[in-house]
Design a protein around this motif. Structure first.
Motif, mmCIF file in Angstrom:
data_model
loop_
_atom_site.group_PDB
_atom_site.id
_atom_site.type_symbol
_atom_site.label_atom_id
_atom_site.label_comp_id
_atom_site.label_asym_id
_atom_site.label_seq_id
_atom_site.Cartn_x
_atom_site.Cartn_y
_atom_site.Cartn_z
ATOM 1 N N UNK A 141 0.823 -1.213 0.000
ATOM 2 C CA UNK A 141 0.000 0.000 0.000
ATOM 3 C C UNK A 141 0.850 1.253 0.000
ATOM 4 N N UNK A 142 1.946 1.225 0.735
ATOM 5 C CA UNK A 142 2.863 2.380 0.747
ATOM 6 C C UNK A 142 3.494 2.574 -0.632
ATOM 7 N N UNK A 143 3.828 1.455 -1.301
ATOM 8 C CA UNK A 143 4.427 1.552 -2.636
ATOM 9 C C UNK A 143 3.454 2.179 -3.628
ATOM 10 N N UNK A 144 2.196 1.765 -3.549
ATOM 11 C CA UNK A 144 1.196 2.309 -4.471
ATOM 12 C C UNK A 144 0.969 3.799 -4.223
ATOM 13 N N UNK A 145 0.995 4.189 -2.944
ATOM 14 C CA UNK A 145 0.846 5.612 -2.623
ATOM 15 C C UNK A 145 2.017 6.410 -3.178
ATOM 16 N N UNK A 146 3.235 5.852 -3.072
ATOM 17 C CA UNK A 146 4.413 6.537 -3.599
ATOM 18 C C UNK A 146 4.345 6.637 -5.122
ATOM 19 N N UNK A 147 3.866 5.587 -5.780
ATOM 20 C CA UNK A 147 3.735 5.630 -7.237
ATOM 21 C C UNK A 147 2.716 6.688 -7.674
ATOM 22 N N UNK A 203 2.054 9.401 -6.091
ATOM 23 C CA UNK A 203 2.623 10.723 -5.846
ATOM 24 C C UNK A 203 3.762 11.050 -6.808
ATOM 25 N N UNK A 204 4.637 10.047 -7.064
ATOM 26 C CA UNK A 204 5.873 10.304 -7.800
ATOM 27 C C UNK A 204 5.860 9.782 -9.233
ATOM 28 N N UNK A 205 4.853 8.941 -9.543
ATOM 29 C CA UNK A 205 4.801 8.320 -10.862
ATOM 30 C C UNK A 205 5.354 6.904 -10.818
ATOM 31 N N UNK A 206 4.700 6.010 -11.545
ATOM 32 C CA UNK A 206 5.124 4.602 -11.542
ATOM 33 C C UNK A 206 6.582 4.441 -11.956
ATOM 34 N N UNK A 207 6.996 5.246 -12.910
ATOM 35 C CA UNK A 207 8.344 5.093 -13.458
ATOM 36 C C UNK A 207 9.432 5.447 -12.450
ATOM 37 N N UNK A 208 9.074 6.112 -11.371
ATOM 38 C CA UNK A 208 10.055 6.555 -10.375
ATOM 39 C C UNK A 208 10.054 5.718 -9.102
ATOM 40 N N UNK A 209 9.230 4.691 -9.041
ATOM 41 C CA UNK A 209 9.110 3.868 -7.828
ATOM 42 C C UNK A 209 9.172 2.395 -8.207
ATOM 43 N N UNK A 210 10.072 1.645 -7.554
ATOM 44 C CA UNK A 210 10.135 0.192 -7.733
ATOM 45 C C UNK A 210 9.226 -0.467 -6.696
ATOM 46 N N UNK A 211 8.146 -1.048 -7.160
ATOM 47 C CA UNK A 211 7.262 -1.793 -6.258
ATOM 48 C C UNK A 211 7.527 -3.285 -6.440
ATOM 49 N N UNK A 212 8.393 -3.832 -5.589
ATOM 50 C CA UNK A 212 8.769 -5.246 -5.654
ATOM 51 C C UNK A 212 8.207 -5.972 -4.436
ATOM 52 N N UNK A 213 6.913 -5.778 -4.197
ATOM 53 C CA UNK A 213 6.301 -6.311 -2.974
ATOM 54 C C UNK A 213 5.384 -7.500 -3.222
ATOM 55 N N UNK A 214 4.428 -7.369 -4.118
ATOM 56 C CA UNK A 214 3.369 -8.371 -4.241
ATOM 57 C C UNK A 214 3.743 -9.461 -5.239
ATOM 58 N N UNK A 269 13.084 -0.366 5.191
ATOM 59 C CA UNK A 269 12.764 1.048 5.414
ATOM 60 C C UNK A 269 13.788 1.955 4.738
ATOM 61 N N UNK A 270 15.050 1.565 4.803
ATOM 62 C CA UNK A 270 16.102 2.349 4.148
ATOM 63 C C UNK A 270 15.880 2.409 2.640
ATOM 64 N N UNK A 271 15.462 1.291 2.066
ATOM 65 C CA UNK A 271 15.249 1.245 0.615
ATOM 66 C C UNK A 271 14.119 2.163 0.157
ATOM 67 N N UNK A 272 13.172 2.435 1.039
ATOM 68 C CA UNK A 272 12.097 3.358 0.646
ATOM 69 C C UNK A 272 12.643 4.764 0.377
ATOM 70 N N UNK A 273 13.793 5.084 0.976
ATOM 71 C CA UNK A 273 14.424 6.380 0.699
ATOM 72 C C UNK A 273 14.895 6.453 -0.756
ATOM 73 N N UNK A 274 15.130 5.293 -1.343
ATOM 74 C CA UNK A 274 15.510 5.209 -2.755
ATOM 75 C C UNK A 274 14.298 4.877 -3.628
ATOM 76 N N UNK A 275 13.117 4.950 -3.039
ATOM 77 C CA UNK A 275 11.859 4.614 -3.731
ATOM 78 C C UNK A 275 11.847 3.172 -4.246
ATOM 79 N N UNK A 276 12.441 2.294 -3.429
ATOM 80 C CA UNK A 276 12.385 0.855 -3.680
ATOM 81 C C UNK A 276 11.589 0.224 -2.544
ATOM 82 N N UNK A 277 10.555 -0.520 -2.889
ATOM 83 C CA UNK A 277 9.690 -1.132 -1.877
ATOM 84 C C UNK A 277 9.802 -2.657 -1.987
ATOM 85 N N UNK A 278 10.248 -3.260 -0.882
ATOM 86 C CA UNK A 278 10.461 -4.699 -0.819
ATOM 87 C C UNK A 278 9.765 -5.232 0.433
ATOM 88 N N UNK A 279 9.943 -6.526 0.718
ATOM 89 C CA UNK A 279 9.259 -7.157 1.849
ATOM 90 C C UNK A 279 10.285 -7.688 2.841
#
Length: 414
Positions: free
Chosen positions: A23-29, A31-42, A371-381
């Motif tokens: 959910x945090x990854x989708x919110x970041x996408x 706000x910032x655009x899909x191309x700027x956020x790595x959502x590697x969660x689901x 949490x650190x990776x979210x600073x780089x707009x990378x979302x993992x589990x």
């Protein structure tokens, strides 16, 4: 805080951590655009534009069904055509020569629930590798069972036969009825696949324990949720033939899912397939599993059952489905190869990866790294002892870029 739930149903007041970080990854996408956020969660396959990949060959069939074929109740065990199609889809040309029965379940998860509930008692433990899909623990906790683990990998990155034998032998000595789950091929969360030679060694352990005491009841559950995206062609199904001619006090169940292989995640359909050398064992399995299904979810998704049956009975539709699936498998293999290559170049440690949706990095403080990776707009589990990256959810270029950033973030935390 006042609680009205019974003590056995009281759990921490928190949501699922994977869906929370997603959910945090989708919110970041947003706000910032899909191309700027790595959502590697689901764990779902996304195309290279970040959209859920759905097979036209499957959904064209589903949408073409008459309303009554979608709306009607299904039999408790599943429609006969579905059950026939499930076994063909699961085994391909490697159906074991044994007594086999199946019942429909809501995804592979429903099959796992039946396996654990019907073949262990309250207070029993089940055995899994120390890298495992988190809901195994949820299923056991909910049923008042425990979870034991063994060290899954050797130092060489192979299935740890000695540790498995030691742990499973101890479980048999403690309980007499002993259930273990092996998630293969394309294991979640590591992407490892048990080799045919390793299967021979695993089954030798079962046979030895079966001969040692005929009263031992040895239960093997194979979680095959990702089998359709492993290996070349159907070669990763060869191991099913090894379940022929086993001693009668060894019982094998296969948890089959249409979530991944048919991109029917939300339709919640799968099956639990029982395999035995003894006809009575599979009869007992069928009726106990049907009873559990009736008690837990009544019956399954009729429309999804009809979809598989129609595809199975039409050579043209089956060919279209196989073509889409093969293209998707190649897509995943390219992403996996890109990540593994980049991880090696970045000197980023990963667990043994062969096939599948995920790559996992062992790390001492996974929550901090996530949490650190979210600073780089990378979302993992975050897992218990590492971080899971869903290569299924990002494109090949992202898979090639991510390891160096993950390595940099880990070094910043050191």
């Amino acid at each position: 805080m006042l609680r009205m739930t019974a003590p056995h149903a009281q759990w921490p007041l928190e949501g699922d951590p994977i869906f929370a970080i997603s959910g945090r990854a989708k919110a970041a996408q947003k706000e910032l655009g899909k191309e700027n956020v790595m959502d590697a969660t689901i764990g779902a396959i996304m195309d290279d534009e970040g959209n859920l990949l759905c097979f036209d060959s499957v959904y064209d069939v589903l949408k073409s069904l008459p309303n009554e074929k979608i709306a009607a109740y299904a039999p408790i065990a599943g429609t006969p055509d579905f059950l026939t199609a499930v076994e063909k889809a699961c085994f391909a040309q490697y159906r074991p020569s044994a007594y086999i029965k199946s019942i429909a379940t809501p995804g592979g998860s429903g099959g796992l629930k039946i396996g654990v509930h019907n073949y262990t008692s309250e207070g029993d433990d089940i055995l899994v590798g120390d890298w495992f899909w988190g809901p195994y623990k949820t299923i056991t906790e909910e049923g008042k069972r425990g979870l034991r683990t063994f060290e899954l990998f050797t130092q060489e990155g192979k299935f740890n036969i000695p540790e498995f034998e030691k742990a499973y032998t101890k479980l048999v000595e403690d309980q007499k009825r002993a259930l273990t789950i092996i998630n293969t091929p394309a294991h979640n969360p590591t992407g490892y696949s048990v080799s045919d030679q390793e299967w021979d060694q695993i089954l030798d352990i079962f046979k030895k324990l079966a001969a040692k005491d005929p009263e031992n009841k040895l239960i093997l559950v194979v979680d095959t949720a990702y089998i359709d995206f492993a290996g070349t062609g159907t070669d990763q199904r060869k191991f099913f033939k090894k379940f022929e001619n086993l001693p009668e006090n060894i019982f094998v169940m296969v948890a089959f899912s249409m979530s991944k292989g048919y991109t029917m995640y939300g339709q919640r359909i799968g099956a639990i397939i029982g395999i035995s050398s003894n006809e009575g064992v599979v009869e007992d399995f069928f009726y106990s599993a049907s009873h559990a299904g009736r008690a837990n979810w009544s019956n399954g998704n009729r429309g999804a059952m009809e979809t598989l049956a129609v595809i199975d009975q039409s050579p043209e539709k089956l060919a279209l489905y196989e073509k889409e699936k093969e293209a998707c498998k190649i897509l995943l293999q390219k992403r996996g190869a890109a990540f593994v290559k980049a991880a090696k170049e970045a000197d980023l440690e990963i667990l043994p990866y062969i096939d599948g949706f995920f790559v996992t990095m062992p790390y001492k403080n996974p929550k901090a790294l996530v949490e650190k990776l979210t600073e780089y707009n990378i979302y993992t589990v975050a897992l218990g002892r590492g971080v899971r990256f869903a290569i299924c959810a990002v494109d090949e270029a992202t898979c090639a870029k991510a390891p160096a950033i993950i390595k940099k973030a880990a070094e910043e935390l050191a």
